[in-house]
Design an enzyme around this catalytic site. Structure first.
Site, short mmCIF file in Angstrom:
data_model
loop_
_atom_site.label_atom_id
_atom_site.label_comp_id
_atom_site.label_asym_id
_atom_site.label_seq_id
_atom_site.Cartn_x
_atom_site.Cartn_y
_atom_site.Cartn_z
CB ILE A 198 6.09 -0.25 -6.36
CG1 ILE A 198 5.51 1.03 -6.09
CG2 ILE A 198 7.44 -0.15 -5.86
CD1 ILE A 198 5.30 1.08 -4.53
N GLY A 213 -1.22 1.73 -12.66
CA GLY A 213 -2.68 1.37 -12.81
C GLY A 213 -3.32 2.32 -13.95
CB ALA A 214 -6.76 2.85 -15.12
CD GLU A 215 -7.78 7.93 -14.13
OE1 GLU A 215 -7.24 8.90 -14.21
OE2 GLU A 215 -8.23 7.49 -14.81
CB ALA A 216 -1.45 7.37 -10.81
CB ILE A 225 2.73 3.68 -7.23
CG1 ILE A 225 1.29 3.77 -7.55
CG2 ILE A 225 3.26 3.94 -5.85
CD1 ILE A 225 0.54 5.31 -7.02
CG ASP A 264 -10.62 0.42 -5.72
OD1 ASP A 264 -11.62 -0.65 -5.89
OD2 ASP A 264 -9.86 0.51 -6.43
#
Length: 202
Positions: free
Chosen positions: A5, A8-11, A13, A114
């Protein structure tokens, strides 16, 4: 069936049934040993932050070894998508709820890192905060003031037509549960003045 769904830059989802899986992805530009260490520590840190708060998705499972967190899926609306559309009285109620959450979070010395309306969900009139990937623990007034400053900037960028009115209601909510709110709001003025000074000399 697992459904992606967001990414992002780190993960990444995923949604799986009634749960969400946050999978911290490998970074090829990092030294492998450092990459694993960072992903494990950030998974552990985020899990602890979520476990300390009530207005966040409940953790169903946290696996530091495979850098994944499984949490409940909050089936609501991103506040980013609805804040400009709901009637004024409802918008102000939502904003007061944001402020109350923020005050309870700061009282526990949790810094989100954030805070934007993209990281908030409204479900059945309750505001939830999500994505604590940049979160940390801090007692510093400065860190709490910066947290609020980032939220104010996000309102100005995404919800400019009513940002001042909405932020004022967030502040009113913030005052409800956090005894040291005056100290944080005074520091917020200094944080904002530094930003204006940088803008003038740039």
């Amino acid at each position: 069936m697992k459904q992606e769904i967001s990414r992002g830059a780190e993960a990444v989802i995923y949604k799986l049934g009634s749960n969400i899986i946050k999978d911290r992805i490998k970074k090829s530009y990092r030294i492998p040993e450092l990459d694993i260490k960072l992903r494990k520590s950030r998974t552990k840190r985020e899990s602890k932050l979520l476990e300390s708060l009530d207005f966040v998705p409940k953790i169903m499972d946290s696996n530091e070894k495979n850098m994944k967190i499984t949490m409940e899926f909050i089936n609501g609306s991103l506040i980013r998508d609805i804040l400009d559309k709901v009637p004024k009285h409802e918008r102000l109620k939502i904003c007061k709820g944001i402020g109350k959450n923020l005050s309870m979070m700061h009282e526990k010395d949790v810094i989100h890192g954030d805070l934007t309306t993209s990281n908030m969900i409204l479900k059945e009139s309750k505001v939830y905060f999500i994505d604590f990937g940049l979160g940390f623990i801090s007692r510093r007034v400065e860190d709490k003031a910066v947290d609020i400053h980032l939220l104010k900037q996000a309102l100005e960028a995404k919800h400019n037509s009513h940002c001042q009115e909405s932020f004022k209601e967030i502040v009113e909510g913030y005052k409800v549960n956090y005894p040291n709110y005056k100290e944080v709001l005074e520091r917020l003025k200094k944080v904002e003045s530094r930003g204006r000074y940088k803008a003038k000399i740039s």
